[in-house]
Design an enzyme around this catalytic site. Structure first.
Site, short mmCIF file in Angstrom:
data_model
loop_
_atom_site.label_atom_id
_atom_site.label_comp_id
_atom_site.label_asym_id
_atom_site.label_seq_id
_atom_site.Cartn_x
_atom_site.Cartn_y
_atom_site.Cartn_z
N GLY A 196 0.88 -1.28 0.02
CA GLY A 196 0.23 0.08 0.06
C GLY A 196 0.87 1.14 -0.14
N CYS A 197 0.39 2.21 -0.54
CA CYS A 197 0.94 3.56 -0.82
C CYS A 197 1.49 4.03 0.51
CB CYS A 197 0.48 4.64 -1.57
SG CYS A 197 -1.23 4.96 -1.39
N ASN A 198 0.30 4.31 1.49
CA ASN A 198 0.82 4.81 2.78
C ASN A 198 1.66 4.11 3.73
OD1 ASN A 198 -1.17 7.12 2.84
ND2 ASN A 198 -2.93 5.46 3.04
N VAL A 199 1.65 2.59 3.53
CA VAL A 199 2.52 1.66 4.09
C VAL A 199 3.93 1.85 3.49
CG1 VAL A 199 2.98 -0.67 4.32
CG2 VAL A 199 0.53 0.04 4.08
N ALA B 45 5.41 4.66 2.37
CA ALA B 45 5.89 5.84 3.37
C ALA B 45 6.11 5.71 4.84
CB ALA B 45 5.09 6.87 3.05
#
Length: 358
Positions: free
Chosen positions: A160-163, A165
């Site tokens: 996941g993208c937030n993951v 970061a």
């Protein structure tokens, strides 16, 4: 002399943001040959109606997403809604298709079926090799084990993208034992493309411009168990995470600010060494010079993660900040980076770290 190995690739969900961004990167990949482009509701329409910036393929007609349409390619990219990839991937396996399958959705990221059921509400489709080459494993000073897991893989679950970061921001401190993962606080500024392309009132420009709004507050965001999983892989015995994403008026990008207590007995002056060691020589993760702080705009369109770390000695906490483009390093770039490793190609192939400004 660099030898190239061509591969055919089909994009399922080519009309969406993630599918379109993966297609953009693969158009610049010297070894990729674009095969079928599929969609669900948008099947039968021209790609140019949904991805007008991809001029070389604007007249291609999107076909329905079916196993028959996906089969016969060397690489299958599934840019589908969460919960939709598992069935298609299983059907490809049942018919003996030997393609490398890269899932941009969440279906195959988690190792704990109970965590999947708790956050997604369906039965778990199984766990695939995790498409974050830079993921640190416990005891590692620099990433190696995850790259080894991806080499030759036939299935890849893109993070996941937030993951991405949050993990890249904090994992060096966890792996080196300089932070306490029992009290992690992450606040993220997110661009609107991370919310997908569906038409919702709060995503309209008239609602979003000039405003910032949190979402999935209070431990409800689906990326929480994935972040906990990654920090556990890095060596954390227990991970307690307060995670708050905030939509801000930009089309793409993530700026993650992550804090955790300085571990007992750790010299604050030595903290930065953990990040410097972990990311030394990494092609797509850069620890900025002291005093320089990441900006999401510096990562627009490229597979870069910019990281900075400092110690708030008065608060007794480490502050780590990471900026990425949610559609590139957060999704499509990670997919291309991982499939390069799986196919035995140089990891950097088709990927750039030179951004666009202003």
């Amino acid at each position: 002399m660099v030898m190239h190995m061509s591969f055919s690739v089909v994009i399922a969900g080519a009309s969406g943001y993630a599918g379109g961004e993966t297609l953009r990167l693969l158009l610049g990949h010297p070894d990729a040959e674009i095969g079928a482009l599929t969609a669900h509701a948008n099947a039968g329409t021209r790609l140019g109606a949904h991805q007008p910036h991809l001029r070389s393929l604007a007249d291609r007609v999107l076909t329905p997403t079916s196993v028959d349409e996906l089969a016969g390619h060397d690489v299958v990219v599934l840019a589908l809604p969460h919960g939709a990839s598992g069935e298609i991937a299983a059907a490809l396996a049942d018919r003996g298709d030997g393609a490398l399958v890269v899932d941009l959705g969440a279906d195959h990221r988690l190792t704990d079926p109970a965590a999947w059921r708790a956050f997604y509400g369906t039965e778990h489709a199984g766990t695939w090799p995790y498409g974050m080459p830079e993921l640190l494993h416990a005891g590692e000073a620099t990433p190696a084990a995850q790259r080894a897991a991806l080499a030759g893989a036939r299935r890849i679950a893109v993070p996941g993208c937030n993951v991405t970061a949050v993990t890249l921001a904090l994992q060096p401190g966890v792996a080196a034992g300089v932070v306490d993962a029992g009290d992690v606080v992450a606040v993220l500024a997110n661009g609107y493309s991370g919310a997908g392309r569906s038409l919702k009132t709060h995503l309209l420009a008239s609602e979003a411009l000039g405003s910032a709004q949190p979402y999935a507050v209070g431990g409800t965001h689906r990326h929480i168990p994935e972040i906990q999983q990654n920090l556990g892989v890095a060596g954390a015995a227990t991970v307690r995470l307060s995670f708050t994403p905030v939509l801000v008026p930009m089309s793409r990008g993530i700026l993650a600010t992550v804090t955790a207590p300085l571990a007992p007995g750790v010299d604050a002056a030595s903290v930065r060494d953990a990040w410097r060691t972990a990311y030394a020589g990494e092609p797509f993760v850069e620890l900025l010079p002291e005093g320089d702080w990441p900006a999401s705009g510096a990562t627009t369109g490229v597979n870069s993660a910019l990281v900075q770390v400092a110690v708030d000695e008065a608060a007794g906490r480490v502050v780590a900040v990471c900026a990425i483009d949610n559609l590139v390093k957060g999704t499509a770039g990670a997919a291309v980076q991982s499939l390069n490793l799986a196919l035995g190609l140089p990891e950097r192939t088709g990927l750039s770290t030179e951004g666009v400004a202003p």
